[in-house]
Design a protein around this motif. Structure first.
Motif, PDB file in Angstrom:
ATOM      1  N   UNK A   1       0.832  -1.161   0.018  1.00 31.70           N
ATOM      2  CA  UNK A   1       0.051  -0.034  -0.008  1.00 31.70           C
ATOM      3  C   UNK A   1       0.841   1.381  -0.069  1.00 31.70           C
ATOM      4  N   UNK A   2       1.985   1.261   0.796  1.00 30.98           N
ATOM      5  CA  UNK A   2       3.040   2.385   0.694  1.00 30.98           C
ATOM      6  C   UNK A   2       3.299   2.980  -0.566  1.00 30.98           C
ATOM      7  N   UNK A   3       3.609   1.835  -1.737  1.00 29.19           N
ATOM      8  CA  UNK A   3       3.887   2.175  -2.945  1.00 29.19           C
ATOM      9  C   UNK A   3       2.955   2.152  -3.864  1.00 29.19           C
ATOM     10  N   UNK A   4       1.937   2.335  -3.696  1.00 29.36           N
ATOM     11  CA  UNK A   4       0.667   2.589  -4.609  1.00 29.36           C
ATOM     12  C   UNK A   4       0.521   3.826  -4.969  1.00 29.36           C
ATOM     13  N   UNK A   5       0.233   4.138  -5.958  1.00 32.97           N
ATOM     14  CA  UNK A   5      -0.019   5.374  -6.340  1.00 32.97           C
ATOM     15  C   UNK A   5      -0.922   6.348  -5.464  1.00 32.97           C
ATOM     16  N   UNK A   6      -2.196   6.090  -5.574  1.00 30.65           N
ATOM     17  CA  UNK A   6      -3.379   6.704  -4.942  1.00 30.65           C
ATOM     18  C   UNK A   6      -3.190   6.842  -3.226  1.00 30.65           C
ATOM     19  N   UNK A   7      -2.969   5.542  -2.974  1.00 30.82           N
ATOM     20  CA  UNK A   7      -2.810   5.363  -1.230  1.00 30.82           C
ATOM     21  C   UNK A   7      -1.620   6.221  -0.719  1.00 30.82           C
TER      22      UNK A   7
ATOM     23  N   UNK B   1      -1.983  -2.622  -9.641  1.00 31.67           N
ATOM     24  CA  UNK B   1      -1.845  -3.970  -9.103  1.00 31.67           C
ATOM     25  C   UNK B   1      -0.327  -4.090  -8.326  1.00 31.67           C
ATOM     26  N   UNK B   2       0.309  -5.144  -7.840  1.00 33.48           N
ATOM     27  CA  UNK B   2       1.686  -5.194  -7.198  1.00 33.48           C
ATOM     28  C   UNK B   2       2.621  -4.952  -7.977  1.00 33.48           C
ATOM     29  N   UNK B   3       2.699  -5.259  -9.324  1.00 32.24           N
ATOM     30  CA  UNK B   3       3.860  -5.066 -10.095  1.00 32.24           C
ATOM     31  C   UNK B   3       4.322  -3.436 -10.197  1.00 32.24           C
ATOM     32  N   UNK B   4       3.389  -2.567 -10.668  1.00 33.86           N
ATOM     33  CA  UNK B   4       3.736  -1.171 -10.690  1.00 33.86           C
ATOM     34  C   UNK B   4       4.198  -0.547  -9.257  1.00 33.86           C
ATOM     35  N   UNK B   5       3.562  -1.031  -8.078  1.00 35.41           N
ATOM     36  CA  UNK B   5       4.052  -0.730  -6.888  1.00 35.41           C
ATOM     37  C   UNK B   5       5.302  -1.259  -6.515  1.00 35.41           C
ATOM     38  N   UNK B   6       5.701  -2.543  -6.965  1.00 36.33           N
ATOM     39  CA  UNK B   6       7.135  -3.176  -6.597  1.00 36.33           C
ATOM     40  C   UNK B   6       7.941  -2.194  -7.479  1.00 36.33           C
ATOM     41  N   UNK B   7       7.604  -1.876  -8.533  1.00 35.04           N
ATOM     42  CA  UNK B   7       8.713  -1.094  -9.499  1.00 35.04           C
ATOM     43  C   UNK B   7       8.978   0.403  -8.716  1.00 35.04           C
ATOM     44  N   UNK B   8       7.744   1.054  -7.916  1.00 35.02           N
ATOM     45  CA  UNK B   8       8.202   2.125  -7.318  1.00 35.02           C
ATOM     46  C   UNK B   8       8.894   1.903  -6.051  1.00 35.02           C
ATOM     47  N   UNK B   9       9.033   0.525  -5.351  1.00 29.90           N
ATOM     48  CA  UNK B   9       9.905   0.171  -4.319  1.00 29.90           C
ATOM     49  C   UNK B   9      11.223   0.008  -4.814  1.00 29.90           C
ATOM     50  N   UNK B  10      11.232  -0.360  -6.286  1.00 27.49           N
ATOM     51  CA  UNK B  10      12.585  -0.329  -6.801  1.00 27.49           C
ATOM     52  C   UNK B  10      13.372   1.004  -7.016  1.00 27.49           C
ATOM     53  N   UNK B  11      12.577   1.878  -7.471  1.00 25.45           N
ATOM     54  CA  UNK B  11      12.824   3.194  -7.690  1.00 25.45           C
ATOM     55  C   UNK B  11      13.562   3.662  -6.406  1.00 25.45           C
ATOM     56  N   UNK B  12      12.778   3.502  -5.300  1.00 26.00           N
ATOM     57  CA  UNK B  12      13.128   3.975  -3.941  1.00 26.00           C
ATOM     58  C   UNK B  12      14.394   3.286  -3.366  1.00 26.00           C
ATOM     59  N   UNK B  13      14.732   1.952  -3.888  1.00 26.41           N
ATOM     60  CA  UNK B  13      15.914   1.398  -3.659  1.00 26.41           C
ATOM     61  C   UNK B  13      17.072   2.169  -4.438  1.00 26.41           C
ATOM     62  N   UNK B  14      16.684   2.375  -5.598  1.00 27.88           N
ATOM     63  CA  UNK B  14      17.837   2.928  -6.476  1.00 27.88           C
ATOM     64  C   UNK B  14      18.142   4.550  -5.850  1.00 27.88           C
ATOM     65  N   UNK B  15      17.141   4.952  -5.332  1.00 25.35           N
ATOM     66  CA  UNK B  15      17.494   6.343  -4.913  1.00 25.35           C
ATOM     67  C   UNK B  15      18.221   6.276  -3.476  1.00 25.35           C
ATOM     68  N   UNK B  16      17.807   5.433  -2.607  1.00 26.69           N
ATOM     69  CA  UNK B  16      18.601   5.296  -1.347  1.00 26.69           C
ATOM     70  C   UNK B  16      19.978   4.896  -1.783  1.00 26.69           C
ATOM     71  N   UNK B  17      20.129   3.936  -2.649  1.00 27.40           N
ATOM     72  CA  UNK B  17      21.551   3.457  -2.846  1.00 27.40           C
ATOM     73  C   UNK B  17      22.395   4.668  -3.366  1.00 27.40           C
ATOM     74  N   UNK B  18      21.821   5.734  -4.181  1.00 28.14           N
ATOM     75  CA  UNK B  18      22.669   6.623  -5.017  1.00 28.14           C
ATOM     76  C   UNK B  18      22.777   7.813  -3.975  1.00 28.14           C
ATOM     77  N   UNK B  19      21.624   8.138  -3.089  1.00 30.01           N
ATOM     78  CA  UNK B  19      22.032   9.178  -2.250  1.00 30.01           C
ATOM     79  C   UNK B  19      22.491   8.962  -0.661  1.00 30.01           C
ATOM     80  N   UNK B  20      22.296   7.755  -0.742  1.00 29.95           N
ATOM     81  CA  UNK B  20      22.767   7.282   0.887  1.00 29.95           C
ATOM     82  C   UNK B  20      21.810   7.772   2.074  1.00 29.95           C
TER      83      UNK B  20
END
Length: 298
Positions: free
Chosen positions: A120-126, A247-266
């Motif tokens: 839910x934390x990574x779905x667009x509207x919620x 569904x879950x796949x786009x939300x999981x893609x946003x979680x991957x975006x978040x991981x990439x950002x955290x890895x890049x920025x620290x």
């Protein structure tokens, strides 16, 4: 970022593999599973390498996505962190506080990024709604219902041993908490916990903002009654968690975006392993309260 997938079960196949394969910022490098034949089948489907040795996979990637039962996830996530690999994890982080703390501490010591996929934390509207409500003062109370009908013949998770053993508290409880905590603040105390029909549990929580919340959690609801709802009431009126259009796949893609950002920025993401640990601590406290409550006799 080269990423490997640990796990070959229904969730790995339905969500993780397609999300990793379709993400433009990731190179899906391979699959490891506890059943080599299942790893081979999933790897072949996506044209990636199947690994029989998890350490060989860890040597070839920058990050891992973990779609394994929580007890196994905790072991493998700690192992991957110690190898210096970033972590895309699932909820619950672990089934015990010590195990969850081990993952969070391993990630911190290694200086790797971590994101726990609370859907839910990574779905667009919620996600937008949670941010909006977190900025509103004066919430008085919240009511959350996460009701699933999992143990049916056509559900791919019906045979899940850990879900049958631990029930709704540990499976859908993390989802409810992931929405409530950023809005109402940390849980100061589990005020009450009671058993309902089958695996259903009812919780009353006291939050750091002074608000209270009630949760009803189940994996054994009638299919016609299944669904997730959350209502906030306070000085500004009533707010209802919106349904997600995806569904879950786009939300999981946003979680991957978040991981990439955290890895890049620290900079840690709000849903990192530390947050996963805190959710585990609350669930464990609720489980302790339930252990002293009479079980449903129906």
């Amino acid at each position: 970022m080269r990423i490997g997938l640990l796990g070959t079960g229904p969730w790995a196949r339905a969500a993780y593999a397609p999300a990793l394969a379709g993400h433009p910022g990731l190179h899906f490098a391979g699959v490891w599973g506890r059943r080599p034949e299942a790893a081979g089948s999933l790897a072949e489907e996506y044209g990636v390498r199947a690994y029989e040795d998890v350490d060989a996979l860890l040597a070839d990637v920058d990050a891992v996505a973990v779609a394994l039962p929580p007890a196994v996830q905790a072991q493998m996530a700690g192992r991957a962190a110690r190898a210096g690999r970033h972590l895309l994890l699932d909820k619950p982080l672990a089934l015990g506080v010590a195990e969850a703390r081990g993952v969070a501490e391993a990630a911190e010591r290694a200086g790797v990024a971590s994101v726990v996929f609370f859907t839910t934390r990574f779905q667009k509207e919620p996600e937008a709604w949670i941010d909006e409500q977190a900025a509103v003062a004066g919430w008085f109370t919240a009511r959350a219902q996460w009701l699933g009908a999992v143990f049916t013949a056509d559900n791919p998770f019906a045979a899940s041993p850990w879900r049958r053993e631990k029930g709704a508290l540990w499976d859908v409880g993390p989802h409810a908490l992931s929405v409530l905590l950023p809005v109402l603040g940390d849980v100061r105390q589990v005020l009450a916990a009671a058993h309902g029909p089958a695996d259903t549990v009812h919780l009353v929580l006291d939050h750091a903002t002074g608000a209270s919340s009630t949760l009803t959690l189940s994996l054994t609801a009638p299919p016609a009654a299944a669904g997730a709802d959350l209502e906030l009431r306070g000085d500004s009126g009533v707010a209802l968690l919106p349904r997600s259009s995806e569904g879950a796949v786009p939300a999981l893609a946003r979680a991957a975006d978040a991981l990439l950002t955290a890895a890049r920025t620290g900079r840690p993401h709000v849903c990192d392993a530390g947050f996963g640990l805190r959710v585990t601590e609350i669930l464990a406290a609720a489980e302790d309260r339930l252990a002293g409550a009479p079980a449903d006799q129906g």
